[in-house]
Write a protein that holds these residues in place. Structure first.
Motif, PDB file in Angstrom:
ATOM      1  N   TYR A 126      31.167  49.372 -74.451  1.00 58.77           N
ATOM      2  CA  TYR A 126      29.819  48.947 -74.803  1.00 58.77           C
ATOM      3  C   TYR A 126      29.012  48.662 -73.532  1.00 58.77           C
ATOM      4  O   TYR A 126      27.861  49.084 -73.387  1.00 58.77           O
ATOM      5  CB  TYR A 126      29.891  47.687 -75.660  1.00 58.77           C
ATOM      6  CG  TYR A 126      28.547  47.192 -76.129  1.00 58.77           C
ATOM      7  CD1 TYR A 126      27.979  47.673 -77.301  1.00 58.77           C
ATOM      8  CD2 TYR A 126      27.843  46.250 -75.391  1.00 58.77           C
ATOM      9  CE1 TYR A 126      26.753  47.236 -77.725  1.00 58.77           C
ATOM     10  CE2 TYR A 126      26.606  45.801 -75.807  1.00 58.77           C
ATOM     11  CZ  TYR A 126      26.067  46.291 -76.978  1.00 58.77           C
ATOM     12  OH  TYR A 126      24.846  45.853 -77.391  1.00 58.77           O
ATOM     13  N   VAL A 150      25.593  50.300 -72.027  1.00 63.64           N
ATOM     14  CA  VAL A 150      24.401  49.527 -71.656  1.00 63.64           C
ATOM     15  C   VAL A 150      23.979  49.872 -70.234  1.00 63.64           C
ATOM     16  O   VAL A 150      22.790  49.974 -69.918  1.00 63.64           O
ATOM     17  CB  VAL A 150      24.690  48.018 -71.794  1.00 63.64           C
ATOM     18  CG1 VAL A 150      23.585  47.189 -71.154  1.00 63.64           C
ATOM     19  CG2 VAL A 150      24.850  47.647 -73.262  1.00 63.64           C
ATOM     20  N   ALA A 182      19.811  47.706 -76.021  1.00 67.28           N
ATOM     21  CA  ALA A 182      21.024  46.981 -76.374  1.00 67.28           C
ATOM     22  C   ALA A 182      21.134  45.714 -75.542  1.00 67.28           C
ATOM     23  O   ALA A 182      20.806  45.711 -74.358  1.00 67.28           O
ATOM     24  CB  ALA A 182      22.246  47.857 -76.130  1.00 67.28           C
ATOM     25  N   LEU A 220      22.735  42.790 -73.247  1.00 66.71           N
ATOM     26  CA  LEU A 220      23.689  42.928 -72.149  1.00 66.71           C
ATOM     27  C   LEU A 220      25.068  42.363 -72.493  1.00 66.71           C
ATOM     28  O   LEU A 220      26.061  42.755 -71.922  1.00 66.71           O
ATOM     29  CB  LEU A 220      23.146  42.224 -70.906  1.00 66.71           C
ATOM     30  CG  LEU A 220      22.099  43.022 -70.138  1.00 66.71           C
ATOM     31  CD1 LEU A 220      21.507  42.181 -69.026  1.00 66.71           C
ATOM     32  CD2 LEU A 220      22.713  44.288 -69.550  1.00 66.71           C
TER      33      LEU A 220
END
Lengths: 652, 140
Positions: A580, A584, B83, B85
């Motif tokens: 993830y 990012v 998104a 962090l």
């Protein structure tokens, strides 16, 4: 160190054992075979060394006859000449016997050798109540105590060697603290040996995540401290307690010191007036309900069942999430025939009317966190805020911070007193309606679960749902306990199995730490061994690798534990976190496996188990082979041996 | 750019929501075997299972984000700039410098090729046994 003064005469009839049967539970033939092999190796080695002289060979002296006899267990120590006739540690073990402590799990250490020797030799028969459970790591010792305590609602003990044993055990203690599991931790202290292993205030390292501790200075104090440790462990807030015991106290001559009689804990419930009010409300209601969370002991579960049956109240249950809750398939468990409840009593659960909930470890901040470490659960306000935010956990109605289990008998007494024949007829009618509605609701949920869990049924690797599905028909007629945390394998048992015993499912790790599963399951299997019960361990691969030595303990102590590997070859939650973050940051989403996967090489868990002496098979990646393997596993476990099946699975 | 993404996603969702057009799936242009490897390498299997059955199913779900390659690609890209962090087990975002358009097409092809695997309950003795167990009376 002060020595205690002899006083009175022994209460116990137990005599120091001098004629014990060492063959019990020991395969002497196997042991001697191993010893003979070792001796043969010794005989060969010097000859080989003779051709290539070494310092070892030059200094090597063959063992004497007496040494060999002692090492192979053939030498009986003289019993007439004893430096200490009635060692203090015998009395400590007697206290454990009096309290019904079945097991002491430990990785041995010199600071408690007095107690260990007493467990091995004191009593008739020796090494029973408590039995010494050999562990390969202190984390396993305490995890075993955690699993046992969750399953039985009462303590066993773990024994730790000074500062180093405490630190090995600290993770497991932390988990037990957050689970509120009662257990007694005995810590050996030896000021006369390695100084790094001792400390002035031994328990300080774990004080902020244990409930109570003592470091007695006399033998009398020590006996009383062990008794108080038990009472404190089982009294809300339940949790681990610690007694630090100096070596001198273990070894000192007790002479005719009296072992004080054990007084059980007195746990407060609601007063009679409050109980009468609750009883009246339950009887006046047309449609009462009990919200049932986690009670403390199996006795509390039985009492809750009795209260529901007396009042005709339908109930909720937390049995699919952890131990000591209402039996899931009981006819009164479910939404009932009418979900418009006019009085709801919460038993360790929230209610819009009245909740009885015991205090938890969050109440210990003032007394236990003197150093201000501030572990998450100890910050009362922070913990409650989080509960409120995350779980909407504050009851809408009145909350009485009092133990529900201790309150139920008082409430039942008042219900009996207020009951009328007319009310009894109404209750019986209501119970019948609830039973029919709850069965229908159960079947509706079961059919939905089956439809959901059959996804990917025939695919390889095996779906985690299929593991739980194939297990259920094999164990549903057995007395079983699912002791492993199930969240990482998607908790498929919740929809497919029926959780009707206080120990059907033992819940999560407590503090969410890894390394808990195998030890806790072995502890639950200790509880199961003499009770005709089997333990199921759906074991994640990452978790097992913290404390694989528990496999050996399970074999050594003949524990009825079926381990089914949920082998997804990674720490998948961490893998997802990394991936993830990579996403990012806009780079390398194909590199999340670095540091989070268990590949290159893959681990062969069947071989690992075999190395520890456990029967095993696998890896299985063909789902059609799973049921037969599980059948073999269940049959083996029912015969009193642990078994491991390595299954290559879908990730979750 | 963000606007374009939102439009694409809305279009995809809207297509499915309106008039049951789930059957009008877009064409597949990628390589299934390449997609299978990418699906594994980029960790799709962690949540969605090796064949689309997992905590979040992909297999024949009728998800609006799988209606066609464009919508799927937009979905993967959509969260790249927004998104949070903090790490999460939520769906990661896949920017173009991580998954190229061609790679996205391959993964899409693999997802579309996933075989359905939901046997009839009546044909599986284990599932039948589970259902029968529910009919048993409570035994304390």
């Amino acid at each position: 160190m002060k020595s205690s003064k002899p006083a009175g005469t022994p209460v116990s009839n137990e005599k120091p054992n001098t004629d014990q049967d060492h063959t019990a539970r020991v395969n002497r033939r196997g042991f001697l075979k191993g010893a003979a092999t070792g001796a043969a190796a010794l005989a060969v080695t010097p000859a080989a060394e003779a051709q290539t002289p070494s310092a070892f060979a030059a200094s090597y002296t063959a063992p004497s006859y007496q040494q060999m006899q002692r090492d192979t267990g053939l030498l009986t120590p003289p019993t007439e000449q004893r430096a200490v006739v009635r060692p203090g540690s015998d009395l400590m073990v007697q206290v454990l016997k009096d309290m019904g402590v079945e097991f002491v799990a430990s990785n041995n250490g010199s600071s408690f050798e007095g107690i260990q020797e007493s467990i091995a030799n004191y009593g008739n028969p020796p090494n029973v109540m408590p039995e010494f459970i050999t562990c390969l790591h202190e984390e396993t010792s305490v995890d075993m105590a955690n699993g046992y305590g969750k399953a039985q609602g009462r303590p066993m003990a773990a024994m730790l060697h000074g500062t180093i044993g405490i630190q090995h055990a600290s993770m497991a203690i932390y988990q037990a603290f957050y689970s509120g599991t009662p257990m007694i931790l005995i810590v050996g202290r030896d000021d006369g040996f390695i100084q790094a292993h001792t400390a002035n205030d031994m328990a300080a390292m774990i004080r902020s995540y244990t409930k109570w501790d003592a470091q007695p200075t006399t033998l009398e104090e020590c006996l009383v401290a062990l008794q108080e440790a038990y009472r404190q462990a089982v009294t809300p807030p339940t949790g681990p307690t610690v007694v630090v015991i100096d070596m001198e106290l273990q070894k000192e001559e007790a002479r005719d010191m009296v072992v004080p009689p054990f007084r059980p804990a007195v746990i407060e419930g609601v007063d009679v007036s409050t109980a009468r009010t609750i009883a009246q409300a339950l009887l006046d209601a047309d449609n009462p309900r009990l919200e049932v969370g986690a009670l403390r002991t199996p006795e509390g579960v039985r009492a809750a069942v009795e209260l529901a049956e007396m009042t005709g109240a339908c109930t909720s249950t937390a049995a699919t999430r952890g131990p000591m809750s209402f039996p899931q398939k009981h006819p009164l468990c479910g939404p009932g025939a009418n979900t418009a409840y006019d009085y709801v009593l919460g038993l360790e659960a929230n209610s819009p009317n009245l909740s009885l909930q015991r205090v938890t470890v969050t109440s210990l901040t003032e007394s236990r966190d003197g150093m201000g470490v501030g572990f998450g659960g100890l910050r009362i306000e922070g913990a409650r805020q989080r509960e409120g935010q995350n779980n909407n956990n504050r009851p809408a109605g009145t909350l009485l911070e009092i133990d529900a289990e201790a309150s139920i008998p008082v409430i039942m007494g008042e219900v009996s007193r207020l009951m009328t024949n007319e009310k009894r007829r109404q209750i019986e009618d209501r119970k019948a309606r609830h039973a029919a509605a709850n069965q229908e609701a159960f079947m509706t949920a079961l059919r939905a679960a089956v439809e959901d869990k059959k996804k990917g049924w025939d695919l390889s690797p095996v779906s985690t749902a299929r593991i739980y599905a194939e297990l259920w028909p094999l164990i549903m007629n057995e007395d079983w306990c699912l002791a492993s945390p199930s969240s990482f394998s998607s908790s498929h048992h919740m929809g497919l199995w029926q959780h009707d015993k206080p120990y059907s499912y033992l819940g999560g790790q407590g503090a969410g730490g890894m390394g808990y599963g195998l030890g806790a399951c072995a502890g639950a299997a200790l509880a199961a061994r003499s009770r005709g019960r089997i333990v199921i361990n759906v074991q994640t691969d990452g978790d097992l690798n913290y404390t694989p030595g528990a496999l050996w303990s399970a074999v050594h102590h003949e524990l009825p534990m079926l381990t089914v590997m949920h082998n997804n070859r990674a720490w998948h939650q961490e893998l997802m976190f990394i991936q993830y973050l990579a996403g990012v940051r806009g780079r390398g989403t194909d590199r999340g496996h670095i540091g989070t996967s268990l590949r290159d090489p893959f681990i062969d868990y069947a071989k690992l188990a075999e190395g520890y002496g456990m029967k095993s098979e696998g890896p299985i990646d063909d789902p059609t082979q799973l049921a037969a393997a599980l059948q073999r596993g269940v049959e083996t476990v029912k015969n009193g041996e642990p078994y491991l099946i390595d299954v290559l699975t879908q990730p979750r | 750019m963000k606007s374009a993404i939102r439009i694409s996603l809305a279009l995809g969702a809207g297509l499915v929501a309106s008039a049951g057009l789930a059957q009008t799936m877009g064409p597949v242009t990628g390589d299934v075997s390449e997609g299978a490897q990418l699906y594994y390498d980029h960790g799709c299997y962690q949540c969605h299972g090796y064949f689309g059955y997992g905590r979040q199913d992909l297999n024949n779900t009728g998800s609006p984000f799988l209606i066609n390659e464009d919508v799927f690609r937009s979905f993967l890209r959509a969260r790249a700039d927004v998104a949070p962090l903090l790490p999460s087990t939520s769906m990661p975002n896949y920017p173009a410098n991580s998954l190229t358009d061609e790679m996205v097409q391959d993964i899409y092809a693999y997802i579309r090729s996933m075989p359905s695997n939901r046997p009839e309950t009546a044909s599986v003795p284990t599932l039948q046994a589970i259902l029968r167990s529910g009919e048993r009376p409570y035994r304390p």
